[in-house]
Design a protein around this motif. Structure first.
Motif, mmCIF file in Angstrom:
data_model
loop_
_atom_site.group_PDB
_atom_site.id
_atom_site.type_symbol
_atom_site.label_atom_id
_atom_site.label_comp_id
_atom_site.label_asym_id
_atom_site.label_seq_id
_atom_site.Cartn_x
_atom_site.Cartn_y
_atom_site.Cartn_z
ATOM 1 N N VAL A 76 0.867 -1.172 0.000
ATOM 2 C CA VAL A 76 0.000 0.000 0.000
ATOM 3 C C VAL A 76 0.909 1.229 0.000
ATOM 4 O O VAL A 76 1.450 1.595 1.045
ATOM 5 C CB VAL A 76 -0.920 0.022 1.245
ATOM 6 N N PRO A 77 1.121 1.863 -1.145
ATOM 7 C CA PRO A 77 2.007 3.028 -1.193
ATOM 8 C C PRO A 77 1.550 4.135 -0.246
ATOM 9 O O PRO A 77 0.361 4.395 -0.097
ATOM 10 C CB PRO A 77 1.897 3.480 -2.666
ATOM 11 N N GLU A 78 2.510 4.757 0.409
ATOM 12 C CA GLU A 78 2.251 5.880 1.307
ATOM 13 C C GLU A 78 1.295 5.503 2.437
ATOM 14 O O GLU A 78 0.495 6.328 2.870
ATOM 15 C CB GLU A 78 1.701 7.082 0.530
ATOM 16 N N ASN A 79 1.392 4.258 2.933
ATOM 17 C CA ASN A 79 0.488 3.878 4.021
ATOM 18 C C ASN A 79 0.856 4.541 5.337
ATOM 19 O O ASN A 79 0.102 4.465 6.306
ATOM 20 C CB ASN A 79 0.430 2.350 4.185
ATOM 21 N N GLN A 80 1.997 5.213 5.396
ATOM 22 C CA GLN A 80 2.323 5.986 6.590
ATOM 23 C C GLN A 80 1.738 7.388 6.513
ATOM 24 O O GLN A 80 1.686 8.095 7.511
ATOM 25 C CB GLN A 80 3.846 6.059 6.791
ATOM 26 N N ASN A 81 1.280 7.784 5.334
ATOM 27 C CA ASN A 81 0.715 9.118 5.141
ATOM 28 C C ASN A 81 -0.790 9.052 4.887
ATOM 29 O O ASN A 81 -1.578 8.967 5.806
ATOM 30 C CB ASN A 81 1.423 9.819 3.974
ATOM 31 N N ASP A 82 -1.159 9.096 3.610
ATOM 32 C CA ASP A 82 -2.577 9.161 3.252
ATOM 33 C C ASP A 82 -3.353 7.910 3.664
ATOM 34 O O ASP A 82 -4.545 7.988 3.944
ATOM 35 C CB ASP A 82 -2.732 9.353 1.733
ATOM 36 N N LEU A 135 -11.145 19.872 10.456
ATOM 37 C CA LEU A 135 -10.840 18.510 10.894
ATOM 38 C C LEU A 135 -11.808 17.512 10.265
ATOM 39 O O LEU A 135 -11.406 16.453 9.770
ATOM 40 C CB LEU A 135 -10.900 18.426 12.416
ATOM 41 N N PHE A 136 -13.100 17.850 10.280
ATOM 42 C CA PHE A 136 -14.117 16.961 9.717
ATOM 43 C C PHE A 136 -13.877 16.746 8.223
ATOM 44 O O PHE A 136 -13.981 15.613 7.721
ATOM 45 C CB PHE A 136 -15.506 17.543 9.937
ATOM 46 N N ALA A 137 -13.539 17.818 7.503
ATOM 47 C CA ALA A 137 -13.320 17.713 6.057
ATOM 48 C C ALA A 137 -12.166 16.774 5.750
ATOM 49 O O ALA A 137 -12.247 15.930 4.853
ATOM 50 C CB ALA A 137 -13.051 19.103 5.472
ATOM 51 N N GLN A 138 -11.062 16.893 6.511
ATOM 52 C CA GLN A 138 -9.914 16.040 6.250
ATOM 53 C C GLN A 138 -10.198 14.582 6.592
ATOM 54 O O GLN A 138 -9.764 13.675 5.880
ATOM 55 C CB GLN A 138 -8.690 16.542 7.026
ATOM 56 N N VAL A 139 -10.932 14.360 7.674
ATOM 57 C CA VAL A 139 -11.313 12.984 8.032
ATOM 58 C C VAL A 139 -12.230 12.407 6.963
ATOM 59 O O VAL A 139 -12.045 11.267 6.509
ATOM 60 C CB VAL A 139 -12.006 12.950 9.412
ATOM 61 N N GLY A 153 -4.387 12.879 -1.939
ATOM 62 C CA GLY A 153 -3.298 13.236 -1.045
ATOM 63 C C GLY A 153 -3.674 14.038 0.175
ATOM 64 O O GLY A 153 -2.983 15.004 0.526
ATOM 65 N N ILE A 154 -4.754 13.657 0.860
ATOM 66 C CA ILE A 154 -5.155 14.322 2.098
ATOM 67 C C ILE A 154 -4.810 13.421 3.283
ATOM 68 O O ILE A 154 -5.207 12.255 3.325
ATOM 69 C CB ILE A 154 -6.665 14.635 2.095
ATOM 70 N N THR A 155 -4.081 13.966 4.244
ATOM 71 C CA THR A 155 -3.660 13.183 5.406
ATOM 72 C C THR A 155 -4.785 13.056 6.423
ATOM 73 O O THR A 155 -5.723 13.854 6.432
ATOM 74 C CB THR A 155 -2.452 13.836 6.086
ATOM 75 N N LEU A 156 -4.684 12.035 7.279
ATOM 76 C CA LEU A 156 -5.627 11.859 8.376
ATOM 77 C C LEU A 156 -5.109 12.674 9.561
ATOM 78 O O LEU A 156 -4.007 12.420 10.057
ATOM 79 C CB LEU A 156 -5.742 10.385 8.746
ATOM 80 N N PRO A 157 -5.872 13.663 10.034
ATOM 81 C CA PRO A 157 -5.376 14.571 11.081
ATOM 82 C C PRO A 157 -4.820 13.839 12.300
ATOM 83 O O PRO A 157 -5.448 12.926 12.828
ATOM 84 C CB PRO A 157 -6.624 15.381 11.459
ATOM 85 N N LEU A 158 -3.617 14.253 12.714
ATOM 86 C CA LEU A 158 -2.923 13.765 13.916
ATOM 87 C C LEU A 158 -2.387 12.345 13.792
ATOM 88 O O LEU A 158 -1.600 11.906 14.622
ATOM 89 C CB LEU A 158 -3.831 13.855 15.154
ATOM 90 N N PHE A 159 -2.784 11.619 12.752
ATOM 91 C CA PHE A 159 -2.360 10.224 12.616
ATOM 92 C C PHE A 159 -1.332 10.026 11.506
ATOM 93 O O PHE A 159 -0.466 9.165 11.623
ATOM 94 C CB PHE A 159 -3.569 9.318 12.355
ATOM 95 N N SER A 160 -1.434 10.778 10.428
ATOM 96 C CA SER A 160 -0.520 10.596 9.301
ATOM 97 C C SER A 160 0.857 11.172 9.610
ATOM 98 O O SER A 160 1.015 11.992 10.518
ATOM 99 C CB SER A 160 -1.095 11.250 8.048
ATOM 100 N N ALA A 161 1.834 10.765 8.824
ATOM 101 C CA ALA A 161 3.223 11.121 9.098
ATOM 102 C C ALA A 161 3.570 12.563 8.732
ATOM 103 O O ALA A 161 4.654 13.018 9.048
ATOM 104 C CB ALA A 161 4.158 10.168 8.356
ATOM 105 N N GLY A 162 2.705 13.272 8.051
ATOM 106 C CA GLY A 162 3.028 14.623 7.602
ATOM 107 C C GLY A 162 3.341 15.580 8.737
ATOM 108 O O GLY A 162 2.474 15.870 9.570
#
Length: 389
Positions: free
Chosen positions: A271-277, A329-333, A348-357
């Motif tokens: 799963v590419p970029e599974n630490q991010n998106d 926060l809701f929009a990104q989730v 390419g949207i990260t999960l707030p507080l959980f993704s590596a960005g």
């Protein structure tokens, strides 16, 4: 008379008035995210290294973000809101600089949305989201008595067109969608007449069709949208989402165990970029449905607490700022989970507080610092405030 900084305040007085529910949930989410990012990347560890660069970057950004949140929480948000021209000018200037000197990481060659500071990469669009919340809240407050006047709506449309145009210039279509949702959500909380929402939806449909026909939406962006409906013809485009969905569902109720994900999926780059998106796929695969729901529970508590504080804010600006933070926060989730479930294109949207960005973590904590300021100054007695007007 202003009492700017009272250094005689004790630590209990300094912390009094803090929303510890949100602070604890945010810290827990970051720790959980660090564990997931470590699991997603530890197979790539160089010999002799304890953590990967993604984990190290996230650890530093979370620590810096917490410090920023605590500092901002002790500054009256009313003062911050009145500085909106400088905030807006700084964010716009940073985005223009990014347009000329931005770089694209290997995973996102189509988006030159990052600034390379050699030590770390920074994505200015994340800071622009916070700047937009500050400036747009003040704008909405200034026109609240004429919010449904067409002469008021047009400048509001111009206001949102600036950040959307800036992020689109750098190739960041995902952030443009987040800004659009934030705009709609904040108008809703500002109690704009429903007729404008209906007209806006119709205008967006027409605009999307025109953009599609004239080629504004083209290349990879167009493929990602079409691939949702015809995945069998776009296997390369859907590779990340299809494998992510498999990984997410493969954990069952309790998962395959931490660091024991399916070797054909998360842990070897299936799963590419599974630490991010796609970080939620790691939780689903290794910790199962329970682990994935824990992620959503922490984020839901934070969003609901922010909305609750909005309803009891001391003024309209505080109410609108809280609303903007909750909508962001809701929009990104919403978009991130939609991507992982193949309901939305991968943008390419990260999960707030959980993704590596790192940029995302720092800026979200900055936004939470604004929230803590609103919570503190709306509820705490004046004599308990560390920074009082």
């Amino acid at each position: 008379m202003d009492n700017r900084i009272n250094s005689s305040k004790t630590l209990p007085q300094f912390l009094k008035g803090f929303d510890f529910w949100v602070l604890i949930c945010a810290a827990a989410a970051s720790c959980y995210g660090l564990a997931l990012v470590y699991s997603a990347t530890y197979k790539n560890l160089s010999e002799g290294k304890l953590i990967t660069s993604d984990v190290r970057s996230m650890l530093v950004s979370v620590a810096a973000g917490l410090i920023i949140a605590v500092i901002v929480s002790n500054i009256d948000y009313e003062i911050i809101s009145k500085l909106w021209p400088f905030v807006a000018a700084g964010c716009v200037g940073l985005m223009i600089f990014t347009y000329f000197f931005g770089v694209a990481p290997p995973s996102r060659p189509d988006a030159k949305s990052w600034l390379d500071f050699k030590i770390f990469y920074f994505q200015p669009s994340e800071l622009l989201k916070v700047g937009f919340i500050i400036s747009f809240s003040y704008h909405l407050d200034m026109v609240r008595d004429k919010i449904n006047d067409i002469k008021t709506i047009i400048p509001l449309l111009v206001h949102i067109s600036i950040p959307i145009g800036l992020v689109m210039m750098t190739g960041d279509a995902g952030s443009a969608l987040i800004f659009l949702i934030m705009f709609i959500g904040m108008l809703f909380f500002a109690r704009v007449n429903w007729g404008y929402f209906v007209a806006g939806i119709c205008a967006m449909i027409v605009g999307f069709v025109v953009a599609w026909r004239v080629g504004i939406i083209s290349g990879l962006q167009r493929q990602r949208i079409v691939a949702l409906f015809y995945p069998e013809y776009y296997k390369d485009v859907m590779y990340q989402q299809e494998h992510g969905k498999i990984a997410l569902g493969s954990g069952g109720l309790f998962g395959q165990g931490y660091l024991h994900g399916n070797m054909t999926q998360s842990l070897v780059g299936g799963v590419p970029e599974n630490q991010n998106d796609m970080v939620l796929t790691v939780a689903g695969e290794e910790l199962g449905f329970v682990g994935a729901m824990a992620v959503l529970l922490l984020l839901t508590i934070i969003i609901l607490r922010v909305i609750r504080t909005a309803m009891s804010a001391r003024d309209n600006v505080g109410y609108l700022m809280c609303s903007g933070i909750a909508v962001m926060l809701f929009a990104q989730v919403l978009v991130n989970i939609g991507m992982e479930l193949e309901l939305l294109p991968c943008i390419g949207i990260t999960l707030p507080l959980f993704s590596a960005g790192g940029s995302s973590s720092i800026c979200i904590y900055f936004a939470l610092g604004l929230y803590f300021s609103i919570y503190r100054y709306s509820k705490a007695p004046k004599e308990t405030l560390f920074y009082t007007r």
